[in-house]
Write an enzyme that holds these catalytic residues in place. Sequence first.
Site, mmCIF file in Angstrom:
data_model
loop_
_atom_site.group_PDB
_atom_site.id
_atom_site.type_symbol
_atom_site.label_atom_id
_atom_site.label_comp_id
_atom_site.label_asym_id
_atom_site.label_seq_id
_atom_site.Cartn_x
_atom_site.Cartn_y
_atom_site.Cartn_z
ATOM 1 N N TYR A 50 37.500 44.521 29.887
ATOM 2 C CA TYR A 50 38.468 43.665 30.608
ATOM 3 C C TYR A 50 37.775 42.409 31.140
ATOM 4 C CZ TYR A 50 40.740 48.295 30.936
ATOM 5 O OH TYR A 50 41.279 49.534 30.677
ATOM 6 N N TRP B 135 42.056 40.863 37.026
ATOM 7 C CA TRP B 135 43.331 41.586 37.145
ATOM 8 C C TRP B 135 43.749 41.591 38.603
ATOM 9 C CZ3 TRP B 135 41.425 42.206 32.395
ATOM 10 C CH2 TRP B 135 42.280 42.608 31.374
ATOM 11 N N SER B 136 45.058 41.542 38.821
ATOM 12 C CA SER B 136 45.569 41.363 40.178
ATOM 13 C C SER B 136 45.193 42.483 41.149
ATOM 14 C CB SER B 136 47.081 41.199 40.099
ATOM 15 O OG SER B 136 47.678 41.418 41.319
ATOM 16 N N TRP B 137 45.516 43.728 40.802
ATOM 17 C CA TRP B 137 45.208 44.748 41.811
ATOM 18 C C TRP B 137 43.743 45.125 41.788
ATOM 19 C CZ3 TRP B 137 47.274 50.457 41.807
ATOM 20 C CH2 TRP B 137 47.133 51.050 40.569
ATOM 21 N N GLY C 85 50.460 49.525 36.837
ATOM 22 C CA GLY C 85 49.019 49.781 36.866
ATOM 23 C C GLY C 85 48.678 51.103 36.213
ATOM 24 N N ASP D 178 49.504 52.406 33.172
ATOM 25 C CA ASP D 178 50.114 51.998 31.913
ATOM 26 C C ASP D 178 50.856 53.061 31.099
ATOM 27 O OD1 ASP D 178 48.454 50.115 32.965
ATOM 28 O OD2 ASP D 178 47.387 49.689 31.127
ATOM 29 N N ARG E 55 42.426 56.144 25.126
ATOM 30 C CA ARG E 55 43.268 54.945 25.285
ATOM 31 C C ARG E 55 44.693 55.210 24.795
ATOM 32 N NH1 ARG E 55 41.953 50.734 28.283
ATOM 33 N NH2 ARG E 55 43.473 49.590 27.027
ATOM 34 N N TYR F 80 43.381 58.476 29.641
ATOM 35 C CA TYR F 80 43.851 57.369 30.475
ATOM 36 C C TYR F 80 44.655 57.860 31.676
ATOM 37 C CZ TYR F 80 44.396 52.230 30.234
ATOM 38 O OH TYR F 80 44.329 50.879 30.437
ATOM 39 N N GLU G 87 35.672 53.980 34.651
ATOM 40 C CA GLU G 87 37.066 53.668 34.931
ATOM 41 C C GLU G 87 37.803 54.947 35.354
ATOM 42 O OE1 GLU G 87 38.798 52.055 31.415
ATOM 43 O OE2 GLU G 87 40.517 51.197 32.458
ATOM 44 N N GLN H 185 32.959 49.701 35.719
ATOM 45 C CA GLN H 185 34.288 49.169 36.048
ATOM 46 C C GLN H 185 34.198 48.642 37.480
ATOM 47 O OE1 GLN H 185 37.036 49.236 34.034
ATOM 48 N NE2 GLN H 185 38.688 48.817 35.483
#
Length: 418
Positions: free
Chosen positions: A9, A13-15, A151, A153, A187, A344, A388, A403
Amino acid sequence: MVVAAPRLYPHQWSWDAAFIAIGLARISVPRAITEMRTLLHAQWDTGMIPHIVFTDVPGYFPGPDVWGTDDAEAKPTGVQTSGICQPPIQAIAAARILQAGRRAGGRDEEDAEAFAIEVVPKLAAWHRWLSSARDPDGRGLVEIHHGWESGMDNSPRWDDAYAAITVNKSVELRRHDTALVKDASERPTDTEYQRYLHLVAQMRSVQYRDTEIPPIIDFRVGDVFMTAILAVAAQELAQMGADVGLSGQVADQLALATKAQAGVLSSISPTTGLCRDFDARSDSWTSAESMASFSALLCGGDSLVCARQQEIITGPRWAGHPDLAYALPPTVSPRAEGFQPRTYWRGPNWPVMNWLFAWALRRRGEFALADLWRSEGLTQLGDLAFSEYYQPFTAEPLGSRNQSWTAAVALDWVAEQA
Ligand code: 9WN
């Protein structure tokens, strides 16, 4: 700014940025401020904070060419962003920065005060947008138009909504994630990505105009977890606004928090006592069980509901499951049908979720459980992989390594525990 992860990434990213700022505030107030300023610089005129602020580093799909947000009137110029949002952690981060600055004193305190004055109106606009543009039916829940906005996904929370989508024209997928994360089962699948891209194309077709999306989009779900975060974030912002002499700017935030909290409580299933999302297209509550089912633990509002949820989340179906490596809640119950321990948001344990729940529990005075999850969480992160997510039975690190938000969580916990 800090990228969300070094290779997987390579953007902001916002959060993630908000959690990263919370960690950075423990070691450098100026860096935490820079992180938040970079994000807020990309805030849309509507108040929306976009979910990705792109760097010029290649290697992430879908990139700016797929989003096509340059045609969106509300997007600021001079920056490239996606066209959707993520949960509103930012006011929580801003309040922590102010706290850290005041603790440190001197220049840090001055910077943090100035920063707070600068961001209070921006964050108030962001919350207002979530509470109005994103609640077109007045249900009290923040409506999302893409699973990425949650968030979480590919959480089973969205399975029914996604199953109802027919992708007529498949899109060429130029995925990098499956090359970077060697085990593809960690993923989402290509079929899932086709639907993700289909929704982006729908929003792009109306240049991301708020009022034009609900009538045409194939995904409209009231997200209970995002709503619970909005409730606490608005409370934090009301407090912070008052602290820096900007009460007028935050006059609506407590009402907005109360509305969000009521939305969360309205979602409780009378049978299970757990929170649910609302699918506006099928006009029904969802039944999938996930960490979001415990959203009342984030925002409180009903002590009986919270006591019941706390009992369930610490019980054998969740964080008290006897085979877990650490007594931490996985994203999906190991006893739920469809639980996938490596995939994930469908089973693994996410450190950042542990932090969020522990923070909210502490805020509501539930110190013993908050302490336990911090100590279990820190032990898990003692492998120094800063993954992550983690396989909940074996503690195998999964997804990206290093991460950023995972490292941020560790920074905050270490400092808090000291
Ligand atoms: C899509 C950055 C983000 C997190 C999300 C997580 C994952 C992106 C992806 O990574 O999503 O937004 O490409 O899979 O699900 O929560 O913000 O860390």
